[in-house]
Design an enzyme around this catalytic site. Sequence first.
Site, PDB file in Angstrom:
ATOM      1  N   HIS A   1       3.189   5.832  -2.658  1.00  0.00           N
ATOM      2  CA  HIS A   1       4.287   6.620  -3.108  1.00  0.00           C
ATOM      3  C   HIS A   1       4.670   6.784  -4.618  1.00  0.00           C
ATOM      4  O   HIS A   1       4.914   7.805  -5.041  1.00  0.00           O
ATOM      5  CB  HIS A   1       5.653   5.654  -2.687  1.00  0.00           C
TER       6      HIS A   1
ATOM      7  N   ILE B   1       0.893  -1.138  -0.038  1.00  0.00           N
ATOM      8  CA  ILE B   1       0.021  -0.027  -0.218  1.00  0.00           C
ATOM      9  C   ILE B   1       0.985   1.302  -0.051  1.00  0.00           C
ATOM     10  O   ILE B   1       0.555   2.193  -0.730  1.00  0.00           O
ATOM     11  CB  ILE B   1      -0.867  -0.066   1.326  1.00  0.00           C
ATOM     12  N   HIS B   2       1.856   1.162   0.900  1.00  0.00           N
ATOM     13  CA  HIS B   2       2.902   2.469   1.018  1.00  0.00           C
ATOM     14  C   HIS B   2       3.591   2.728  -0.409  1.00  0.00           C
ATOM     15  O   HIS B   2       3.701   3.658  -1.023  1.00  0.00           O
ATOM     16  CB  HIS B   2       3.866   2.251   1.919  1.00  0.00           C
ATOM     17  N   ALA B   3       3.873   1.569  -1.182  1.00  0.00           N
ATOM     18  CA  ALA B   3       4.692   1.624  -2.532  1.00  0.00           C
ATOM     19  C   ALA B   3       3.633   2.193  -3.666  1.00  0.00           C
ATOM     20  O   ALA B   3       4.059   3.132  -4.186  1.00  0.00           O
ATOM     21  CB  ALA B   3       5.028   0.162  -2.963  1.00  0.00           C
TER      22      ALA B   3
END
Length: 108
Positions: A79, A74-76
């Site tokens: 980002h 999810i962070h990727a």
Amino acid sequence: MNDSEAVMKLILHGGNARSLAMEAIAHAKRGEIAAARTALSEAAEELHHAHQLQTSLIQAEASGEKTEITMLLIHAQDHLMNAMTVKDLAVEFVDLYERMRASKGVEA
């Protein structure tokens, strides 16, 4: 390449693209339009690499391979989307700074 490696590379390329886009704005602000355009080109290349990784993850999932949804994934994705937005806005900023300089009779 396993999913974890792909996710980390998404973060890497997304972060590089965002940094290069911000660098482009800084160059343009100083009147360094050619350097700004170079940074934008490099940002686009980083986003291209990230998009290839993202596409491979999507294709793998579409063909039946399960991708574990983790906070890191999810962070990727967050980002990457942020980097794409910043790059798009950086293009507008560079164009604007270039037009401002041209309207004042200052060459890039």
